[in-house]
Scaffold this motif. Structure first.
Motif, PDB file in Angstrom:
ATOM      1  N   ARG A  22       0.854  -1.181   0.000  1.00  0.00           N
ATOM      2  CA  ARG A  22       0.000   0.000   0.000  1.00  0.00           C
ATOM      3  C   ARG A  22       0.893   1.235   0.000  1.00  0.00           C
ATOM      4  O   ARG A  22       2.080   1.177   0.343  1.00  0.00           O
ATOM      5  CB  ARG A  22      -0.929   0.020   1.220  1.00  0.00           C
ATOM      6  CG  ARG A  22      -0.239   0.298   2.537  1.00  0.00           C
ATOM      7  CD  ARG A  22      -1.218   0.331   3.702  1.00  0.00           C
ATOM      8  NE  ARG A  22      -0.559   0.761   4.944  1.00  0.00           N
ATOM      9  CZ  ARG A  22      -1.165   0.814   6.135  1.00  0.00           C
ATOM     10  NH1 ARG A  22      -2.433   0.454   6.250  1.00  0.00           N
ATOM     11  NH2 ARG A  22      -0.499   1.239   7.200  1.00  0.00           N
ATOM     12  N   LEU A  90      -8.214  -9.429   4.299  1.00  0.00           N
ATOM     13  CA  LEU A  90      -8.121  -8.426   3.238  1.00  0.00           C
ATOM     14  C   LEU A  90      -8.421  -9.073   1.894  1.00  0.00           C
ATOM     15  O   LEU A  90      -7.945 -10.174   1.604  1.00  0.00           O
ATOM     16  CB  LEU A  90      -6.740  -7.785   3.229  1.00  0.00           C
ATOM     17  CG  LEU A  90      -6.383  -6.998   4.493  1.00  0.00           C
ATOM     18  CD1 LEU A  90      -4.983  -6.406   4.393  1.00  0.00           C
ATOM     19  CD2 LEU A  90      -7.400  -5.897   4.770  1.00  0.00           C
ATOM     20  N   ILE A 157      -3.195  -2.749  -2.507  1.00  0.00           N
ATOM     21  CA  ILE A 157      -4.484  -2.511  -1.877  1.00  0.00           C
ATOM     22  C   ILE A 157      -4.532  -1.048  -1.457  1.00  0.00           C
ATOM     23  O   ILE A 157      -3.517  -0.467  -1.052  1.00  0.00           O
ATOM     24  CB  ILE A 157      -4.690  -3.460  -0.666  1.00  0.00           C
ATOM     25  CG1 ILE A 157      -6.126  -3.365  -0.146  1.00  0.00           C
ATOM     26  CG2 ILE A 157      -3.689  -3.165   0.445  1.00  0.00           C
ATOM     27  CD1 ILE A 157      -6.476  -4.455   0.850  1.00  0.00           C
ATOM     28  N   SER A 162      -7.186  -1.216   4.086  1.00  0.00           N
ATOM     29  CA  SER A 162      -6.050  -2.114   4.302  1.00  0.00           C
ATOM     30  C   SER A 162      -5.835  -2.524   5.755  1.00  0.00           C
ATOM     31  O   SER A 162      -4.788  -3.062   6.097  1.00  0.00           O
ATOM     32  CB  SER A 162      -4.765  -1.454   3.779  1.00  0.00           C
ATOM     33  OG  SER A 162      -4.447  -0.287   4.518  1.00  0.00           O
ATOM     34  N   TRP A 176       1.914  -3.344   8.917  1.00  0.00           N
ATOM     35  CA  TRP A 176       2.381  -2.731   7.681  1.00  0.00           C
ATOM     36  C   TRP A 176       3.721  -2.059   7.946  1.00  0.00           C
ATOM     37  O   TRP A 176       3.827  -1.231   8.846  1.00  0.00           O
ATOM     38  CB  TRP A 176       1.376  -1.704   7.185  1.00  0.00           C
ATOM     39  CG  TRP A 176       0.140  -2.283   6.580  1.00  0.00           C
ATOM     40  CD1 TRP A 176      -1.064  -2.468   7.202  1.00  0.00           C
ATOM     41  CD2 TRP A 176      -0.012  -2.750   5.243  1.00  0.00           C
ATOM     42  NE1 TRP A 176      -1.963  -3.022   6.332  1.00  0.00           N
ATOM     43  CE2 TRP A 176      -1.342  -3.207   5.117  1.00  0.00           C
ATOM     44  CE3 TRP A 176       0.842  -2.827   4.138  1.00  0.00           C
ATOM     45  CZ2 TRP A 176      -1.850  -3.730   3.922  1.00  0.00           C
ATOM     46  CZ3 TRP A 176       0.346  -3.352   2.949  1.00  0.00           C
ATOM     47  CH2 TRP A 176      -0.980  -3.794   2.849  1.00  0.00           C
TER      48      TRP A 176
END
Length: 259
Positions: A22, A90, A157, A162, A176
């Motif tokens: 992302r 997801l 995404i 996300s 992340w």
């Protein structure tokens, strides 16, 4: 026979991994990669930080169209999509992306082992496996518990959708991270990563955004990577071929984490 020409061993389990990216929080920030921590009690890579993924199931193969030119690749893409839904909730590679109750139904159904084909029909969605870009294929022979022949794919995404929701079973944490930060944390022993994950993160750290990652992935061949032992600058090292796009292709045996 060169190491990269060695055929897949008969005991290797077909698997798929999704490198989900992302955009960074601010303009100019590096892209972030979703990494998950496997439960410490698991026999395979317990406690390690990895990318979402798992083995290719018969149901994945059953969804492959008869006309597909590469049915093994197609089944692996489906497995990567399914495993990502199961492990972190997801949805990628499915259109239109289900929202609200339909997304909940899809995620819960996948986690209960229901047929993905049936769930997609129920939620009015269709597989879009072309949303995944082939990136690498790893088949290490030194993993002590079981051996996987894992195809790695890239997918993007939107940041707004996300937020991971972990399954609480095999996956105990999801985060992340920019690739460079993940490597720095591993160097500080804050997280544990194994050899293929490190090599992959080193390559991902080169990319300024998802389009540049896709362009680079398409510029290199994807062949089965079976790491091999060799001397590198006079040091016994675990090596990989140097023509597959990875910036670092050798690591001293004494430093490498392989399982």
């Amino acid at each position: 026979m060169t190491p990269d020409a060695i055929p897949a061993p008969s005991d290797a389990i077909p698997a798929a991994t999704l490198i989900l990216m992302r955009e960074g929080a601010e303009a100019g920030d590096p892209p972030e990669i979703l990494m998950i921590e496997r439960g410490a009690a698991l026999a395979f890579l317990g406690g390690a930080m990895v990318f979402p993924g798992g083995r290719v199931d018969p149901g994945d193969r059953a969804m492959v169209a008869i006309a597909d030119a590469d049915p093994e690749d197609s089944a692996a893409r489906i497995a990567a999509i399914r495993e990502t839904i199961e492990e972190v909730g997801l949805v990628v590679g499915i259109a239109p992306t289900p929202d609200g109750a339909r997304q909940e139904r899809l995620r819960d159904g996948v986690r209960r082992g229901e047929s993905l084909a049936t769930l997609l029909a129920e939620t009015g969605s269709t597989l879009m496996p072309e949303a995944l870009t082939p990136f690498a294929r790893w088949c290490p022979e030194h993993v002590p518990v079981r051996r996987f022949d894992a195809r790695f794919y890239l997918a993007a995404i939107d940041r707004s959708r996300s937020t991971p929701r972990i399954d609480g079973g095999e996956t105990v944490r999801a985060e992340w991270l920019p690739a460079a930060e993940a490597l720095a944390r591993a160097d500080r022993d804050e997280i544990r990563i194994i050899y293929p994950t490190r090599r992959t993160l080193e390559r991902l750290a080169l990319y300024r955004d998802f389009p540049s990652a896709v362009a680079d992935a398409r510029a290199w061949p994807v062949r089965r990577i079976i790491p091999f032992l060799a001397e590198h600058d006079g040091v016994p090292s675990i090596c990989i071929p140097d023509d597959l796009g990875f910036p670092i292709t050798a690591e001293p045996v004494a430093q490498a984490r392989r399982g």
